[in-house]
Design a protein around this motif. Sequence first.
Motif, PDB file in Angstrom:
ATOM      1  N   PRO A  42     -27.918   4.648  22.330  1.00 32.60           N
ATOM      2  CA  PRO A  42     -29.151   5.382  22.041  1.00 32.60           C
ATOM      3  C   PRO A  42     -29.212   6.656  22.878  1.00 32.60           C
ATOM      4  O   PRO A  42     -28.976   6.632  24.086  1.00 32.60           O
ATOM      5  N   GLY A  43     -29.506   7.772  22.225  1.00 34.37           N
ATOM      6  CA  GLY A  43     -29.589   9.038  22.935  1.00 34.37           C
ATOM      7  C   GLY A  43     -29.408  10.205  21.990  1.00 34.37           C
ATOM      8  O   GLY A  43     -29.268  10.025  20.784  1.00 34.37           O
ATOM      9  N   GLY A  44     -29.425  11.410  22.555  1.00 32.08           N
ATOM     10  CA  GLY A  44     -29.253  12.594  21.737  1.00 32.08           C
ATOM     11  C   GLY A  44     -29.386  13.850  22.569  1.00 32.08           C
ATOM     12  O   GLY A  44     -29.425  13.801  23.807  1.00 32.08           O
ATOM     13  N   TYR A  45     -29.476  14.970  21.895  1.00 35.15           N
ATOM     14  CA  TYR A  45     -29.513  16.256  22.588  1.00 35.15           C
ATOM     15  C   TYR A  45     -30.839  16.487  23.308  1.00 35.15           C
ATOM     16  O   TYR A  45     -31.896  16.070  22.841  1.00 35.15           O
ATOM     17  N   ALA A  56     -33.796  11.223  27.129  1.00 29.49           N
ATOM     18  CA  ALA A  56     -33.329   9.844  26.934  1.00 29.49           C
ATOM     19  C   ALA A  56     -34.495   8.947  26.511  1.00 29.49           C
ATOM     20  O   ALA A  56     -34.369   8.147  25.572  1.00 29.49           O
ATOM     21  N   ILE A  57     -35.647   9.087  27.179  1.00 34.11           N
ATOM     22  CA  ILE A  57     -36.825   8.282  26.844  1.00 34.11           C
ATOM     23  C   ILE A  57     -37.262   8.565  25.400  1.00 34.11           C
ATOM     24  O   ILE A  57     -37.521   7.647  24.616  1.00 34.11           O
ATOM     25  N   ARG A  58     -37.327   9.854  25.027  1.00 32.92           N
ATOM     26  CA  ARG A  58     -37.743  10.245  23.674  1.00 32.92           C
ATOM     27  C   ARG A  58     -36.779   9.712  22.630  1.00 32.92           C
ATOM     28  O   ARG A  58     -37.189   9.157  21.598  1.00 32.92           O
ATOM     29  N   GLU A  59     -35.479   9.873  22.878  1.00 30.11           N
ATOM     30  CA  GLU A  59     -34.486   9.430  21.894  1.00 30.11           C
ATOM     31  C   GLU A  59     -34.515   7.912  21.710  1.00 30.11           C
ATOM     32  O   GLU A  59     -34.376   7.423  20.587  1.00 30.11           O
TER      33      GLU A  59
END
Length: 161
Positions: A42-45, A56-59
């Motif tokens: 889980p993650g992203g830009y 990280a929290i948002r993704e």
Amino acid sequence: MAPNAHEAKMAHPRMAAGALFFDAAGRVLMVEPSYKDYWEIPGGYVETGESPLHAAIREVQEELGITPPIGRLLAVDWAPNEAEGDKVLYLFDGGQLSQDDLAAITLQPEELKSFAFVSSEEIVERTIPRLARRILAAAEARNEAAPVYLEHGQKPGSEAA
């Protein structure tokens, strides 16, 4: 040197951030994207003006539908990409998910097909080598209680696998 020339030499890397979540057996939660042929975490830009931790929290919230506490930094990986240029990737410790968190996971339907907790051996089988190295190094850093700096998923000076 003129200010513009100096600035032109400065790196403007893309940043991405993700979280590693674990089960009681120490396996890592991975997700199966619908748009890639390998598994991810889980993650992203990171968006403009956003910290890597907040990204990280948002993704995690967007991809899994949960907001567990995200802990300390586990790894920073400098991983330039021919197509995308310089990239700096941050991995944070999501800890062990509670039964309530696991029960509440709702995958982002337009991006993710499934999720699973996978062993070290399965990580290597399910994803690309660079990401597998990054995940395994971050999991090791979690056990050592100290973050690790990586280049292409490896500690500088270590031989390529």
